[in-house]
Design a protein around this motif. Structure first.
Motif, PDB file in Angstrom:
ATOM      1  N   THR A   1      19.247 -33.119  22.152  1.00 41.34           N
ATOM      2  CA  THR A   1      19.422 -34.542  22.425  1.00 41.34           C
ATOM      3  C   THR A   1      19.520 -34.850  23.906  1.00 41.34           C
ATOM      4  OG1 THR A   1      21.830 -34.289  22.178  1.00 41.34           O
ATOM      5  CG2 THR A   1      20.565 -34.906  20.221  1.00 41.34           C
ATOM      6  N   ALA A   2      19.747 -33.841  24.803  1.00 43.92           N
ATOM      7  CA  ALA A   2      19.873 -34.101  26.241  1.00 43.92           C
ATOM      8  C   ALA A   2      18.536 -34.588  26.799  1.00 43.92           C
ATOM      9  CB  ALA A   2      20.309 -32.826  26.974  1.00 43.92           C
ATOM     10  N   PRO A   3      18.544 -35.623  27.668  1.00 45.72           N
ATOM     11  CA  PRO A   3      17.295 -36.136  28.220  1.00 45.72           C
ATOM     12  C   PRO A   3      16.631 -35.107  29.127  1.00 45.72           C
ATOM     13  CG  PRO A   3      19.191 -37.141  29.320  1.00 45.72           C
ATOM     14  CD  PRO A   3      19.723 -36.351  28.155  1.00 45.72           C
ATOM     15  N   ALA A   4      15.336 -34.934  28.977  1.00 47.73           N
ATOM     16  CA  ALA A   4      14.600 -33.979  29.800  1.00 47.73           C
ATOM     17  C   ALA A   4      14.379 -34.560  31.186  1.00 47.73           C
ATOM     18  CB  ALA A   4      13.255 -33.668  29.144  1.00 47.73           C
ATOM     19  N   TYR A   5      14.408 -33.685  32.239  1.00 46.59           N
ATOM     20  CA  TYR A   5      14.188 -34.128  33.619  1.00 46.59           C
ATOM     21  C   TYR A   5      12.729 -34.511  33.804  1.00 46.59           C
ATOM     22  CZ  TYR A   5      13.576 -34.007  38.651  1.00 46.59           C
ATOM     23  OH  TYR A   5      13.263 -34.323  39.942  1.00 46.59           O
ATOM     24  N   ALA A   6      12.491 -35.719  34.311  1.00 44.97           N
ATOM     25  CA  ALA A   6      11.124 -36.214  34.489  1.00 44.97           C
ATOM     26  C   ALA A   6      10.687 -35.997  35.935  1.00 44.97           C
ATOM     27  CB  ALA A   6      11.054 -37.690  34.134  1.00 44.97           C
ATOM     28  N   GLU A   7       9.578 -35.307  36.118  1.00 44.29           N
ATOM     29  CA  GLU A   7       9.014 -35.124  37.452  1.00 44.29           C
ATOM     30  C   GLU A   7       8.524 -36.468  37.973  1.00 44.29           C
ATOM     31  OE1 GLU A   7       8.773 -32.527  39.388  1.00 44.29           O
ATOM     32  OE2 GLU A   7       9.704 -31.098  38.007  1.00 44.29           O
ATOM     33  N   PRO A   8       8.727 -36.750  39.290  1.00 39.89           N
ATOM     34  CA  PRO A   8       8.241 -38.027  39.825  1.00 39.89           C
ATOM     35  C   PRO A   8       6.724 -38.109  39.733  1.00 39.89           C
ATOM     36  CG  PRO A   8       8.934 -36.552  41.590  1.00 39.89           C
ATOM     37  CD  PRO A   8       9.370 -35.921  40.308  1.00 39.89           C
ATOM     38  N   SER A   9       6.231 -39.293  39.438  1.00 36.14           N
ATOM     39  CA  SER A   9       4.792 -39.493  39.332  1.00 36.14           C
ATOM     40  C   SER A   9       4.176 -39.555  40.730  1.00 36.14           C
ATOM     41  CB  SER A   9       4.500 -40.793  38.582  1.00 36.14           C
ATOM     42  OG  SER A   9       4.931 -41.908  39.357  1.00 36.14           O
ATOM     43  N   VAL A  10       2.851 -39.479  40.771  1.00 38.61           N
ATOM     44  CA  VAL A  10       2.145 -39.579  42.052  1.00 38.61           C
ATOM     45  C   VAL A  10       2.437 -40.922  42.709  1.00 38.61           C
ATOM     46  CG1 VAL A  10      -0.136 -39.696  43.134  1.00 38.61           C
ATOM     47  CG2 VAL A  10       0.318 -37.965  41.383  1.00 38.61           C
ATOM     48  N   ASP A  11       2.469 -41.989  41.901  1.00 35.75           N
ATOM     49  CA  ASP A  11       2.746 -43.320  42.454  1.00 35.75           C
ATOM     50  C   ASP A  11       4.143 -43.389  43.059  1.00 35.75           C
ATOM     51  OD1 ASP A  11       0.264 -44.216  41.777  1.00 35.75           O
ATOM     52  OD2 ASP A  11       0.910 -45.196  39.912  1.00 35.75           O
ATOM     53  N   GLU A  12       5.110 -42.733  42.410  1.00 40.89           N
ATOM     54  CA  GLU A  12       6.474 -42.730  42.928  1.00 40.89           C
ATOM     55  C   GLU A  12       6.557 -41.951  44.235  1.00 40.89           C
ATOM     56  OE1 GLU A  12       9.041 -43.086  38.762  1.00 40.89           O
ATOM     57  OE2 GLU A  12       8.461 -41.114  39.542  1.00 40.89           O
ATOM     58  N   ILE A  13       5.853 -40.826  44.302  1.00 37.79           N
ATOM     59  CA  ILE A  13       5.834 -40.041  45.535  1.00 37.79           C
ATOM     60  C   ILE A  13       5.150 -40.827  46.655  1.00 37.79           C
ATOM     61  CG2 ILE A  13       4.957 -37.949  46.642  1.00 37.79           C
ATOM     62  CD1 ILE A  13       5.280 -36.527  43.964  1.00 37.79           C
TER      63      ILE A  13
ATOM     64  N   LYS B   1       7.521 -45.565  52.304  1.00 36.05           N
ATOM     65  CA  LYS B   1       8.804 -46.005  52.850  1.00 36.05           C
ATOM     66  C   LYS B   1       9.148 -45.217  54.106  1.00 36.05           C
ATOM     67  CE  LYS B   1      13.592 -46.958  51.516  1.00 36.05           C
ATOM     68  NZ  LYS B   1      14.591 -46.898  50.416  1.00 36.05           N
ATOM     69  N   LYS B   2       8.928 -43.913  54.049  1.00 30.75           N
ATOM     70  CA  LYS B   2       9.157 -43.083  55.233  1.00 30.75           C
ATOM     71  C   LYS B   2       8.219 -43.495  56.361  1.00 30.75           C
ATOM     72  CE  LYS B   2      12.440 -40.198  54.041  1.00 30.75           C
ATOM     73  NZ  LYS B   2      13.711 -40.137  54.796  1.00 30.75           N
ATOM     74  N   TRP B   3       6.989 -43.835  55.995  1.00 33.99           N
ATOM     75  CA  TRP B   3       5.986 -44.185  57.008  1.00 33.99           C
ATOM     76  C   TRP B   3       6.367 -45.451  57.761  1.00 33.99           C
ATOM     77  CZ3 TRP B   3       2.790 -41.005  59.025  1.00 33.99           C
ATOM     78  CH2 TRP B   3       1.814 -41.483  59.899  1.00 33.99           C
TER      79      TRP B   3
END
Length: 339
Positions: free
Chosen positions: A45-57, A63-65
């Motif tokens: 039942t524990a939520p699986a860790y979701a890798e950030p999507s390309v759009d999120e990266i 933002k850094k730019w």
């Protein structure tokens, strides 16, 4: 009365009422089994860790730019100023050289004058002036010159005054250059720090590929020949990599691309967005046409070459090559028309 029959005995593994301690061992095994079931259920039942999507990266990098690009353009500004000031310093050097020679010749004439009076013996002050190729302050020099012939005095006084003027100007420029070189190093160090963080984000995303020379629309309407040349030149760079501080021919930053494009059209622009803003004529957005420069953000830290219909060709940032995109992805600060 018949006696009720007992239910058949079911054997539970690990437990025997006849075996000493059987109940305790059975209890321990039961607790272990229950704990395993609970842990397993929790894992399910524990939520699986979701890798950030390309759009999120991409959003993180953008933002850094926004923090990095103003630093890069400030670096470009200082470097452009440094180039101008070094050129001015070199020009002053050339002007000072003949003044120094003229001063030396004037001193020789004064020496000839003093030689004629040598038998009577020059004063200590006059002797000090004659043997020194580097006189003291102008006030001290003029005091000594009072002892000389008025014509020689006027000649030497004029030379020393002009030389002092240019020496003072050169000293100011040299001081400015030292300060700018220090600032350049500080800006480069800051850029490196932020760029390191961006590279860490980029390492987890695929490389953006843009077909070389593609994506530029057909230019419509009345456009000057200079603007057409600039557009054609900039569009030919689509797919070239972004490299900060680069002005071509194979890599660019944002102001480097616009400078390169208009250089091909015979129009000189400074490699700095703030300077390019002042090197063009202000144009309302409603009157913007292909070839105009379009600037972004309140501090003008990004620029592109407008293509019409809310499109531009620009060098966006590290990790994204020169491409054609909408001008509406960033806050537009205004338009300028070079030439």
């Amino acid at each position: 009365m018949p006696v009720a029959s007992m239910p058949p005995h079911r054997h539970v593994p690990g437990w025997s009422p006849a075996r000493p301690g059987g109940a305790r061992r059975f209890g321990r095994r039961l607790l272990t089994l229950v704990a395993a079931v609970v842990v397993g259920a929790g894992a399910l039942t524990a939520p699986a860790y979701a890798e950030p999507s390309v759009d999120e990266i991409e959003a993180q990098i953008d933002k850094k730019w926004e923090q990095l690009e103003p630093t890069i353009e400030q670096y470009n500004k200082v470097r452009a100023q440094l180039k101008v000031n070094k050129q001015k310093s070199a020009e002053l050097e050339k002007k000072i050289e003949p003044l120094a020679l003229e001063t030396e010749l004037a001193m020789n004439r004064v020496g000839d004058l003093a030689a004629r009076y040598y038998i009577s013996g020059p004063s200590q002050d006059l002797g000090a002036l004659l043997v020194s190729t580097k006189p003291g302050t102008l006030a001290e020099q003029l005091t000594m010159l009072d002892r000389l012939a008025s014509e020689e005095r006027r000649q030497l006084e004029g030379v020393l005054a002009v030389r002092a003027k240019y020496d003072g100007q050169k000293l100011k420029l040299d001081t400015l250059i030292v300060g700018q070189e220090k600032q350049t190093k500080e800006l480069a160090a800051k850029k490196t720090q932020i760029n390191t963080e961006i590279k860490q984000l980029q390492s987890s995303m695929p490389k953006t590929v843009v077909p070389a020379g593609g994506g530029c629309p057909t230019i419509q309407g009345v456009v000057s020949s200079a603007a057409r040349t600039a557009i054609r030149t900039a569009c030919a760079q689509v797919g070239d990599p972004y490299v900060w501080g680069a002005t071509g021919p194979n890599s660019f930053d944002c102001s480097g691309l616009t400078q390169y494009a208009y250089k091909a059209a015979g129009i000189s622009l400074t490699h700095f967005t703030g300077a390019q803003w002042n090197e063009g004529r202000a144009i309302p957005r409603s009157e913007a046409r292909p070839g105009d420069l379009v600037f972004f953000f309140s501090d003008l830290h990004h620029v592109g070459l407008y293509l019409g219909n809310d499109k531009m060709v620009h060098a966006p940032r590290a990790g994204k090559p020169v491409n054609v995109s909408s001008i509406n992805t960033m806050p537009v600060a205004g338009f300028r028309r070079p030439g």
